[in-house]
Enzyme design. Sequence first.
Site, PDB file in Angstrom:
ATOM      1  N   ASN A   1       0.805  -1.218   0.000  1.00 41.89           N
ATOM      2  CA  ASN A   1       0.000   0.000   0.000  1.00 41.89           C
ATOM      3  C   ASN A   1       0.842   1.274   0.000  1.00 41.89           C
ATOM      4  O   ASN A   1       0.361   2.337  -0.383  1.00 41.89           O
ATOM      5  CB  ASN A   1      -0.914  -0.008   1.241  1.00 41.89           C
ATOM      6  CG  ASN A   1      -1.648   1.289   1.437  1.00 41.89           C
ATOM      7  OD1 ASN A   1      -2.558   1.624   0.692  1.00 41.89           O
ATOM      8  ND2 ASN A   1      -1.253   2.050   2.453  1.00 41.89           N
TER       9      ASN A   1
ATOM     10  N   SER B   1      -2.839  -0.346  -6.624  1.00 37.87           N
ATOM     11  CA  SER B   1      -2.577   0.549  -7.742  1.00 37.87           C
ATOM     12  C   SER B   1      -3.453   1.781  -7.541  1.00 37.87           C
ATOM     13  O   SER B   1      -3.429   2.407  -6.480  1.00 37.87           O
ATOM     14  CB  SER B   1      -2.882  -0.166  -9.070  1.00 37.87           C
ATOM     15  OG  SER B   1      -2.717   0.693 -10.178  1.00 37.87           O
TER      16      SER B   1
ATOM     17  N   TYR C   1       2.744   9.794 -11.822  1.00 39.26           N
ATOM     18  CA  TYR C   1       2.046   8.987 -10.812  1.00 39.26           C
ATOM     19  C   TYR C   1       1.255   7.863 -11.466  1.00 39.26           C
ATOM     20  O   TYR C   1       1.358   6.703 -11.048  1.00 39.26           O
ATOM     21  CB  TYR C   1       1.111   9.870  -9.982  1.00 39.26           C
ATOM     22  CG  TYR C   1       0.214   9.065  -9.064  1.00 39.26           C
ATOM     23  CD1 TYR C   1       0.716   8.502  -7.894  1.00 39.26           C
ATOM     24  CD2 TYR C   1      -1.129   8.853  -9.381  1.00 39.26           C
ATOM     25  CE1 TYR C   1      -0.096   7.744  -7.064  1.00 39.26           C
ATOM     26  CE2 TYR C   1      -1.949   8.100  -8.560  1.00 39.26           C
ATOM     27  CZ  TYR C   1      -1.425   7.548  -7.397  1.00 39.26           C
ATOM     28  OH  TYR C   1      -2.238   6.796  -6.588  1.00 39.26           O
TER      29      TYR C   1
ATOM     30  N   LYS D   1       1.527   3.551 -11.306  1.00 42.63           N
ATOM     31  CA  LYS D   1       0.433   2.648 -10.982  1.00 42.63           C
ATOM     32  C   LYS D   1       0.110   1.703 -12.142  1.00 42.63           C
ATOM     33  O   LYS D   1      -0.361   0.585 -11.924  1.00 42.63           O
ATOM     34  CB  LYS D   1      -0.799   3.456 -10.564  1.00 42.63           C
ATOM     35  CG  LYS D   1      -0.597   4.231  -9.266  1.00 42.63           C
ATOM     36  CD  LYS D   1      -0.175   3.314  -8.122  1.00 42.63           C
ATOM     37  CE  LYS D   1      -0.106   4.015  -6.781  1.00 42.63           C
ATOM     38  NZ  LYS D   1       0.212   3.096  -5.673  1.00 42.63           N
TER      39      LYS D   1
ATOM     40  N   THR E   1      -9.561   9.958   2.258  1.00 45.49           N
ATOM     41  CA  THR E   1      -8.388   9.855   3.125  1.00 45.49           C
ATOM     42  C   THR E   1      -7.585  11.138   2.997  1.00 45.49           C
ATOM     43  O   THR E   1      -8.020  12.096   2.340  1.00 45.49           O
ATOM     44  CB  THR E   1      -7.506   8.658   2.698  1.00 45.49           C
ATOM     45  OG1 THR E   1      -6.909   8.953   1.419  1.00 45.49           O
ATOM     46  CG2 THR E   1      -8.326   7.373   2.603  1.00 45.49           C
TER      47      THR E   1
END
Length: 279
Positions: free
Chosen positions: A85, A136, A151, A155, A186
């Site tokens: 993660n 991912s 980014y 992934k 989050t």
Amino acid sequence: METKKVWFVTGASKGLGFELVKKLLSEGFYVAATSRNVDSLISAISETSAYFLPLNVNITDNNDVKSAIEKTVQHFGKIDVIVNNAGYGQLGTLEELTDEEARANYEVNVFGSLNVIRNAMPYLREQKSGNIFNISSIGGYSGNFPGWGIYCSTKFAVAGFTEALAEEARLFGVHATVVYPGYFRTDFLNKDSVRTPANSIKAYESARHSESAHLNEINGNQPNDPEKAAEALIAMSKEQNPPVHFLLGIETQEFLSNKIDAITKDAKAWESLTVSTGI
């Protein structure tokens, strides 16, 4: 009675990782959790116990990761479920980001996970069982976000090596799944979490708009609950035949459909040129 599995979760001090660790412990699982700052894990969750092992780990250091895996097996006697993660968001267009910025994102998001897989697989392979969940992003399936190219490419890499890992590990009873989370509420998009380019270029208006939208509008208004993501991962770990690809979150199906439609449209439009290469 079911023997509770031992989970190894990276990037556990915040976000999806943090919620997952809390949920696992509440359900009686054994958990080794890593962070660059182990004190944050201890203060937020617990000291080392029979059920919990907080570990200070530099995910980009293979020897550090190897040691963490060994400590987990020594503490719990085995290891069953790996959750890769750890990662962070890097904003910036391909022109804007320096070589150092781009490589740093790959070091954590890609090579960090490979370090874990490399050192965990010998144990999983030997016991002929286990699950590996590589986190991912929906941006690892659909990369058409201006300013998120590096980014998203990290992934995409996670998705690519998970597909190969699933075939490699299958012979040993080990399951590998790439998880594509959508927008979860989050701190991933907080200004102290996501990184912005050191030298931005004003001409990239679409990238600046995307940056502003993610940091100021989407952040705090994400439609998915991270606690429910944790529940979904735990449920998936109990499946005898988990999928290689797992979309996680509402709205992710829309990204799936749009990507399929876009590729299909291009393929049909250029089919004559595509097949013009035959001998």
